[in-house]
Design an enzyme around this catalytic site. Structure first.
Site, PDB file in Angstrom:
ATOM      1  N   TYR A   1       0.835  -1.207   0.000  1.00 22.34           N
ATOM      2  CA  TYR A   1       0.000   0.000   0.000  1.00 22.34           C
ATOM      3  C   TYR A   1       0.873   1.262   0.000  1.00 22.34           C
ATOM      4  O   TYR A   1       0.616   2.213  -0.723  1.00 22.34           O
ATOM      5  CB  TYR A   1      -0.898  -0.020   1.232  1.00 22.34           C
ATOM      6  CG  TYR A   1      -1.954   1.058   1.220  1.00 22.34           C
ATOM      7  CD1 TYR A   1      -3.199   0.817   0.655  1.00 22.34           C
ATOM      8  CD2 TYR A   1      -1.705   2.312   1.770  1.00 22.34           C
ATOM      9  CE1 TYR A   1      -4.174   1.799   0.637  1.00 22.34           C
ATOM     10  CE2 TYR A   1      -2.668   3.310   1.749  1.00 22.34           C
ATOM     11  CZ  TYR A   1      -3.900   3.051   1.185  1.00 22.34           C
ATOM     12  OH  TYR A   1      -4.856   4.020   1.161  1.00 22.34           O
TER      13      TYR A   1
ATOM     14  N   PHE B   1      -9.972  18.685 -24.805  1.00 22.36           N
ATOM     15  CA  PHE B   1     -10.310  17.277 -24.877  1.00 22.36           C
ATOM     16  C   PHE B   1     -11.571  17.098 -24.029  1.00 22.36           C
ATOM     17  O   PHE B   1     -11.799  17.856 -23.091  1.00 22.36           O
ATOM     18  CB  PHE B   1      -9.150  16.382 -24.389  1.00 22.36           C
ATOM     19  CG  PHE B   1      -9.498  14.922 -24.536  1.00 22.36           C
ATOM     20  CD1 PHE B   1      -9.655  14.376 -25.804  1.00 22.36           C
ATOM     21  CD2 PHE B   1      -9.720  14.121 -23.436  1.00 22.36           C
ATOM     22  CE1 PHE B   1     -10.033  13.043 -25.945  1.00 22.36           C
ATOM     23  CE2 PHE B   1     -10.087  12.790 -23.572  1.00 22.36           C
ATOM     24  CZ  PHE B   1     -10.245  12.249 -24.832  1.00 22.36           C
ATOM     25  N   THR B   2     -12.381  16.088 -24.391  1.00 23.04           N
ATOM     26  CA  THR B   2     -13.702  15.934 -23.746  1.00 23.04           C
ATOM     27  C   THR B   2     -13.630  15.947 -22.212  1.00 23.04           C
ATOM     28  O   THR B   2     -14.308  16.744 -21.557  1.00 23.04           O
ATOM     29  CB  THR B   2     -14.357  14.615 -24.205  1.00 23.04           C
ATOM     30  OG1 THR B   2     -13.415  13.555 -24.040  1.00 23.04           O
ATOM     31  CG2 THR B   2     -14.781  14.688 -25.666  1.00 23.04           C
TER      32      THR B   2
ATOM     33  N   ASP C   1      -0.388  18.481 -21.545  1.00 27.79           N
ATOM     34  CA  ASP C   1      -1.050  17.168 -21.548  1.00 27.79           C
ATOM     35  C   ASP C   1      -0.245  16.298 -22.499  1.00 27.79           C
ATOM     36  O   ASP C   1      -0.310  16.448 -23.720  1.00 27.79           O
ATOM     37  CB  ASP C   1      -2.510  17.303 -22.010  1.00 27.79           C
ATOM     38  CG  ASP C   1      -3.227  15.944 -22.069  1.00 27.79           C
ATOM     39  OD1 ASP C   1      -2.543  14.907 -21.956  1.00 27.79           O
ATOM     40  OD2 ASP C   1      -4.462  15.930 -22.239  1.00 27.79           O
TER      41      ASP C   1
ATOM     42  N   LYS D   1      -2.068   5.735 -22.722  1.00 29.94           N
ATOM     43  CA  LYS D   1      -1.527   6.101 -24.033  1.00 29.94           C
ATOM     44  C   LYS D   1      -0.001   6.193 -23.931  1.00 29.94           C
ATOM     45  O   LYS D   1       0.691   5.298 -24.372  1.00 29.94           O
ATOM     46  CB  LYS D   1      -2.139   7.415 -24.507  1.00 29.94           C
ATOM     47  CG  LYS D   1      -3.637   7.266 -24.823  1.00 29.94           C
ATOM     48  CD  LYS D   1      -4.144   8.499 -25.514  1.00 29.94           C
ATOM     49  CE  LYS D   1      -5.641   8.492 -25.704  1.00 29.94           C
ATOM     50  NZ  LYS D   1      -6.078   7.869 -26.940  1.00 29.94           N
TER      51      LYS D   1
ATOM     52  N   ARG E   1     -16.312  11.517 -33.370  1.00 29.06           N
ATOM     53  CA  ARG E   1     -15.646  12.684 -32.794  1.00 29.06           C
ATOM     54  C   ARG E   1     -16.208  13.893 -33.519  1.00 29.06           C
ATOM     55  O   ARG E   1     -15.618  14.447 -34.413  1.00 29.06           O
ATOM     56  CB  ARG E   1     -14.117  12.589 -32.971  1.00 29.06           C
ATOM     57  CG  ARG E   1     -13.460  11.517 -32.155  1.00 29.06           C
ATOM     58  CD  ARG E   1     -13.141  11.868 -30.716  1.00 29.06           C
ATOM     59  NE  ARG E   1     -14.194  11.752 -29.733  1.00 29.06           N
ATOM     60  CZ  ARG E   1     -13.986  11.507 -28.450  1.00 29.06           C
ATOM     61  NH1 ARG E   1     -12.775  11.319 -27.991  1.00 29.06           N
ATOM     62  NH2 ARG E   1     -14.981  11.466 -27.606  1.00 29.06           N
TER      63      ARG E   1
ATOM     64  N   PHE F   1     -21.755  11.118 -25.113  1.00 22.41           N
ATOM     65  CA  PHE F   1     -21.324  10.177 -26.150  1.00 22.41           C
ATOM     66  C   PHE F   1     -20.956   8.813 -25.580  1.00 22.41           C
ATOM     67  O   PHE F   1     -20.980   7.820 -26.284  1.00 22.41           O
ATOM     68  CB  PHE F   1     -20.122  10.746 -26.939  1.00 22.41           C
ATOM     69  CG  PHE F   1     -18.906  10.999 -26.082  1.00 22.41           C
ATOM     70  CD1 PHE F   1     -18.750  12.193 -25.414  1.00 22.41           C
ATOM     71  CD2 PHE F   1     -17.924  10.036 -25.952  1.00 22.41           C
ATOM     72  CE1 PHE F   1     -17.629  12.434 -24.615  1.00 22.41           C
ATOM     73  CE2 PHE F   1     -16.791  10.260 -25.166  1.00 22.41           C
ATOM     74  CZ  PHE F   1     -16.660  11.457 -24.494  1.00 22.41           C
TER      75      PHE F   1
HETATM   76  N1  F0G Z   1      -5.964  13.824 -22.563  1.00 25.10           N
HETATM   77  C1  F0G Z   1      -5.936  13.360 -23.823  1.00 25.10           C
HETATM   78  C2  F0G Z   1      -5.269  14.157 -24.881  1.00 25.10           C
HETATM   79  C3  F0G Z   1      -6.534  12.129 -24.118  1.00 25.10           C
HETATM   80  O1  F0G Z   1      -6.502  11.691 -25.366  1.00 25.10           O
HETATM   81  C4  F0G Z   1      -7.146  11.390 -23.085  1.00 25.10           C
HETATM   82  C5  F0G Z   1      -7.818  10.154 -23.361  1.00 25.10           C
HETATM   83  C6  F0G Z   1      -7.153  11.924 -21.790  1.00 25.10           C
HETATM   84  C7  F0G Z   1      -6.542  13.147 -21.574  1.00 25.10           C
HETATM   85  C8  F0G Z   1      -7.809  11.207 -20.651  1.00 25.10           C
HETATM   86  O2  F0G Z   1      -7.062  10.084 -20.277  1.00 25.10           O
HETATM   87  O3  F0G Z   1      -8.581   8.139 -20.739  1.00 25.10           O
HETATM   88  O4  F0G Z   1      -6.635   7.930 -19.197  1.00 25.10           O
HETATM   89  O5  F0G Z   1      -8.616   9.223 -18.540  1.00 25.10           O
HETATM   90  N2  F0G Z   1      -8.151   9.768 -24.500  1.00 25.10           N
HETATM   91  C9  F0G Z   1      -8.783   8.484 -24.784  1.00 25.10           C
HETATM   92  C10 F0G Z   1      -9.113   8.378 -26.245  1.00 25.10           C
HETATM   93  C11 F0G Z   1      -9.961   8.174 -23.926  1.00 25.10           C
HETATM   94  O6  F0G Z   1      -9.689   7.352 -26.618  1.00 25.10           O
HETATM   95  O7  F0G Z   1      -8.801   9.267 -27.033  1.00 25.10           O
HETATM   96  P1  F0G Z   1      -7.755   8.785 -19.663  1.00 25.10           P
END
Ligand code: F0G
Length: 482
Positions: free
Chosen positions: A80, A132-133, A223, A266, A389, A455
């Site tokens: 832990y 980003f979303t 990011d 990623k 998208r 989405f």
């Molecule tokens: N920032 C970027 C540029 C991303 O592409 C993603 C995730 C995140 C933040 C969030 O990271 O998923 O680990 O919480 N992109 C994924 C995609 C979900 O399919 O493009 P996460």
């Protein structure tokens, strides 16, 4: 990095690895695919993987790990607090980015939650090349707002500009002047700009943005989730990076950015997330949120095995033979689609190929979600799962009106080292069939629309019986073939 074939006409990407474990895929007959997409509410996120042939919805957490990553997972120190695994990860981060401080989080959006919670006050603005979303959702949740500063060519689907994710520097300066630095929570630089086709940002542009931030006393946040492909483009497209190693570039970014965060789903081909910095003050401000939301400071919601894979994956990011694979396979898919005359975002970026649904389906208004409709049509025609998208991935305006997206794209993400060249060819071939039958494709309407990140789990219905007609045409053209 691009291996040359003797016969000129055979220039294709070459896998720089061999496959040692495989997973069986299922290609359902089209009649079953039609049924599956209906059951999934015409939302590709709600399809079951057993019904998907090529899963191109994302490259997040689904890239093939290396043998060394898998091996490292078996020596994870499962405790832990104070695990050796965490120390190994900190060492890898230091080595790769040259940064001192690290906070763990369970994935990228968890980092965004903590950054927004710590630094965004109601009424404040955040500036970024593009949102980003999940980033935007966290910022608006805290009462902040997002201003996008990508250069105009970033939003042109067809361009030869090598760094379409770049900030519009004069506009950035102007906006800072207009808003005043104290009203800006931070500037966020998104490497490999996700929502506009995985388009890279040049190192020169990143350094300039960081410098402007410094001059104005505004925090700069990188990011780095999509940094891997972006590094490849810096190395291959940017004069400034020609004599720099990948490590030099990463260290430079570690040096100039106030904070870097990333999704390890990623960057590093693992799972998890990290916030890193050389500034102890910033880290101290965020620190208390880690045990509150994520987990203790030495794992932050991550599984220790993933942290080991992350440490190895980060080091592997320094190897151009590893990181060239994504961009080269994406380039191949984009070239095939382009050769067939299919409107696709150009030049090829990172992440995946991005099909321009608005150009393919001009007969479907944005209010009927052309990109989402195309994604369902592609699944029906091929068993390939892509991701909308476009407008569907946007949030409605505060007054409830629709916010139409700048681009209506279907993203075909390229999980790295997962698909073979013939599978990529199959994907392009089915998109071509769909393109030739595009007049059969119709729009979608809501059946159930969630309020946040709709989405992900919203359900839709086709307007009319176009999906049945599409499936019937497929049978006519393909006979008994799956
Ligand atoms: N920032 C970027 C540029 C991303 O592409 C993603 C995730 C995140 C933040 C969030 O990271 O998923 O680990 O919480 N992109 C994924 C995609 C979900 O399919 O493009 P996460």
């Amino acid at each position: 990095m691009q291996i040359k074939f003797y016969q000129e006409e055979e220039q294709v990407p070459l896998e720089m690895h061999k496959v040692r474990v495989v997973q069986k895929l299922f290609l359902r007959p089209i009649e079953e695919r039609l049924q599956c997409i209906k059951e999934a509410g015409n939302n590709t996120f709600l399809l079951q993987n057993k019904d998907v042939f090529m899963d191109m919805i994302t490259d997040s957490g689904v890239n093939a790990m290396s043998d060394n990553q898998v091996a490292a997972m078996s020596i994870a120190d499962d405790s832990y607090a104070g695990s050796e695994t965490c120390n190994r990860l900190i060492k890898a981060i230091e080595e790769v980015f040259g940064t001192k401080y690290f906070l763990p989080a369970h994935q990228g959006r968890a980092c965004e939650n903590i950054l927004a919670e710590t630094f965004v006050k109601p009424g404040q603005f955040t500036l970024m090349n593009f949102h980003f979303t999940t980033t935007k959702a966290h910022i608006t949740r805290m009462g902040g707002s997002v201003i996008e500063l990508v250069r105009p060519e970033g939003l042109e689907p067809n361009s030869t500009e090598p760094f379409k994710g770049n900030f519009d520097i004069p506009r950035m300066k102007q906006i800072i002047k207009e808003l005043g630095a104290k009203n800006i929570a931070f500037v966020r630089i998104e490497a490999g700009t996700n929502l506009i086709g995985g388009q890279p940002v040049s190192l020169e542009n990143m350094l300039e943005v960081a410098q402007i931030c410094k001059e104005n006393g505004i925090m700069s946040i990188l990011d780095a989730s999509l940094l891997q492909d972006n590094l490849y483009f810096m190395k291959t497209r940017e004069a400034m990076c020609k004599d720099m190693s990948i490590k030099d570039i990463m260290h430079k970014l570690g040096e100039v950015m106030d904070i870097i965060y990333f999704s390890a789903r990623k960057l590093s081909f693992a799972r998890g997330g990290a916030i890193i910095s050389n500034n102890e003050n910033y880290i101290l401000k965020m620190k208390e949120f880690i045990p509150l939301y994520e987990g203790f400071l030495t794992y932050g919601g991550m599984e220790v095995r993933s942290m080991e894979a992350m440490a190895v994956g980060l080091r592997e990011t320094l190897d151009i033979e590893y990181i060239c694979q994504g961009p080269q396979f994406i380039q191949y898919l984009v070239n095939e689609l382009d050769k067939y005359g299919i409107p696709v975002v150009k030049p090829a970026g990172g992440l995946g190929a991005h099909i321009d649904a608005r150009a393919i389906l001009p007969h479907i208004p944005q209010s009927q979600y052309p990109a989402a409709a195309l994604a369902t049509a592609l699944y029906i025609a091929s068993g390939v799962r892509g991701m909308e998208r476009g407008t569907l991935s946007e949030q409605r305006n505060p007054d409830g009106s629709e916010r139409y997206a700048d681009m209506e794209l279907v993203r075909l993400a390229m999980p790295r080292r997962v698909f073979t060249l013939s599978q990529v060819k199959y994907c392009a071939d089915r998109v071509k069939w769909l393109y030739d039958n595009r007049e059969l494709i119709g729009g979608l309407k809501w059946e159930d629309e969630p309020k946040v990140l709709r989405f992900f789990f919203g359900r839709l219905q086709p307007i009319g019986d176009w999906q049945e007609k599409l499936a019937a045409k497929f049978r006519e053209d393909f006979g008994e073939s799956l």
